[in-house]
Design a protein around this motif. Structure first.
Motif, PDB file in Angstrom:
ATOM      1  N   ALA A 178      26.908 -90.371  -3.356  1.00 27.11           N
ATOM      2  CA  ALA A 178      26.285 -89.621  -2.266  1.00 27.11           C
ATOM      3  C   ALA A 178      27.085 -88.353  -1.964  1.00 27.11           C
ATOM      4  O   ALA A 178      26.514 -87.281  -1.704  1.00 27.11           O
ATOM      5  CB  ALA A 178      26.175 -90.497  -1.023  1.00 27.11           C
ATOM      6  N   ARG A 181      26.427 -85.854  -4.834  1.00 22.22           N
ATOM      7  CA  ARG A 181      25.091 -85.265  -4.707  1.00 22.22           C
ATOM      8  C   ARG A 181      25.041 -84.246  -3.569  1.00 22.22           C
ATOM      9  O   ARG A 181      24.327 -83.238  -3.660  1.00 22.22           O
ATOM     10  CB  ARG A 181      24.063 -86.369  -4.471  1.00 22.22           C
ATOM     11  CG  ARG A 181      22.640 -85.852  -4.391  1.00 22.22           C
ATOM     12  CD  ARG A 181      21.633 -86.986  -4.326  1.00 22.22           C
ATOM     13  NE  ARG A 181      20.298 -86.474  -4.144  1.00 22.22           N
ATOM     14  CZ  ARG A 181      19.533 -85.997  -5.119  1.00 22.22           C
ATOM     15  NH1 ARG A 181      19.976 -85.969  -6.349  1.00 22.22           N
ATOM     16  NH2 ARG A 181      18.316 -85.545  -4.876  1.00 22.22           N
ATOM     17  N   GLY A 182      25.803 -84.475  -2.527  1.00 21.37           N
ATOM     18  CA  GLY A 182      25.785 -83.576  -1.384  1.00 21.37           C
ATOM     19  C   GLY A 182      26.595 -82.306  -1.550  1.00 21.37           C
ATOM     20  O   GLY A 182      26.546 -81.422  -0.684  1.00 21.37           O
ATOM     21  N   GLY A 184      26.194 -79.945  -3.778  1.00 23.14           N
ATOM     22  CA  GLY A 184      25.356 -78.799  -4.104  1.00 23.14           C
ATOM     23  C   GLY A 184      25.836 -77.997  -5.292  1.00 23.14           C
ATOM     24  O   GLY A 184      25.414 -76.848  -5.472  1.00 23.14           O
ATOM     25  N   TYR A 200      20.620 -91.211  -7.401  1.00 23.28           N
ATOM     26  CA  TYR A 200      21.464 -90.054  -7.091  1.00 23.28           C
ATOM     27  C   TYR A 200      21.317 -88.871  -8.051  1.00 23.28           C
ATOM     28  O   TYR A 200      21.862 -87.804  -7.768  1.00 23.28           O
ATOM     29  CB  TYR A 200      22.936 -90.492  -7.052  1.00 23.28           C
ATOM     30  CG  TYR A 200      23.222 -91.444  -5.915  1.00 23.28           C
ATOM     31  CD1 TYR A 200      23.275 -90.996  -4.603  1.00 23.28           C
ATOM     32  CD2 TYR A 200      23.417 -92.807  -6.147  1.00 23.28           C
ATOM     33  CE1 TYR A 200      23.518 -91.870  -3.556  1.00 23.28           C
ATOM     34  CE2 TYR A 200      23.669 -93.689  -5.109  1.00 23.28           C
ATOM     35  CZ  TYR A 200      23.706 -93.209  -3.814  1.00 23.28           C
ATOM     36  OH  TYR A 200      23.947 -94.080  -2.767  1.00 23.28           O
TER      37      TYR A 200
END
Length: 287
Positions: A178, A181-182, A184, A200
């Motif tokens: 997570a 994936r966050g 960017g 994911y």
């Protein structure tokens, strides 16, 4: 963007990757999937410049990878391999601080901003309490989190990870993916857990015996038929409120010779990636 065009590699007389095209789009997470021995780690080594391809080329944002000076490349691409490096008895804080080296002048000391960044990334991966521990004394899962923190300390625009969830328990697997994936940033990640990949990753590239089977968005590529052919197991694909999930079971009824895995079904169509260029089916190579 990270792009490989016509990549091939061999260990001696044994070809392990054949004429592969791969494209990790800007800001998206690309998962590399496939059974053991399908060529995932070799592909990662070529995409990061660790191994020079026998054929083809790698481009970073349209520029040949081998044209980057080492320090400039390290500011843009962070790599986490399967085997945590570092046999020296350095502390975790010092190990993570190595990620700041590409941003420092030669022989410069770590500044306040470097220490702030190192502390912040350790906190983000749940390892701030390990800062004063000796790296070599950590468990496998702790080492993995520290190496990911070191990669994040580089502040890269591109991130390449080879099985980063190895040794991590379920909680940290999800927290780590997570987090990734966050970020960017353009990410290429090797995964064995197909449920984690479906949750994911934006896109996936599936390898089988050194060939690309399919490449494109997860929902389009990860079909039960394709996965059964590639992995030799029965697959049930479920559509849930949290996305796609898979159940697996033995596929004895359609196993290959001597109980081996079934071959990739010829009827499986190649998926179309975000670039709009169709990928070749497994076994189909340029002449």
């Amino acid at each position: 963007m990270i792009e490989g065009v016509g990549l091939g590699y061999a260990y001696g007389a044994t070809t392990v990757v054949r004429d592969i095209d791969v494209r990790a789009e800007s800001g998206r997470v690309l998962g590399l999937l496939g059974p053991n021995g399908s060529g995932k780690t070799t592909l990662v080594r070529m995409l990061t410049g660790i191994a020079a391809p026998r054929s083809g080329r790698v481009l970073l944002d349209g520029r040949p990878l081998d044209s980057f000076p080492h320090r400039e490349l390290a500011r843009q691409v962070a790599v986490v391999l399967q085997e945590p490096s570092g046999d020296l008895p350095m502390t975790v804080a010092d190990m993570v601080m190595l990620g700041r080296v590409p941003h420092q002048a030669m022989f410069a000391r770590n500044g306040a901003e470097d220490h702030r960044i190192a502390a912040a990334v350790l906190r983000r991966v749940g390892a701030r309490h390990l800062a004063d521990r000796v790296f070599t004394g950590l468990s496998g899962g702790e080492k993995q989190r520290v190496m990911i923190a070191r990669a994040l300390a580089q502040r890269p625009t591109h991130l390449v990870l080879d099985e980063p969830t190895n040794h991590l328990d379920i909680r940290y697997q999800h927290e780590l993916l997570a987090l990734i994936r966050g970020l960017g940033v353009t990410t290429v990640i090797v995964l064995h857990d197909l449920n984690l990949a479906a949750r994911y990753c934006d896109d996936v590239l599936v390898l089988h015996e050194g060939d690309v089977v399919a490449h494109g968005p997860c929902a389009d590529v990860l079909t039960a038929e394709l996965l059964e052919g590639v992995y030799g197991v029965g697959v049930e694909r479920l559509e849930t409120s949290r996305g796609i999930q898979f159940l697996f079971h033995p596929l004895d009824a359609v196993s290959g010779p001597a109980g081996g895995p079934a071959s990739v079904p010829a009827s499986v169509p190649a998926s179309v990636p975000a670039s709009g260029r169709p990928e070749r089916r497994a076994g189909h190579r340029k002449e």
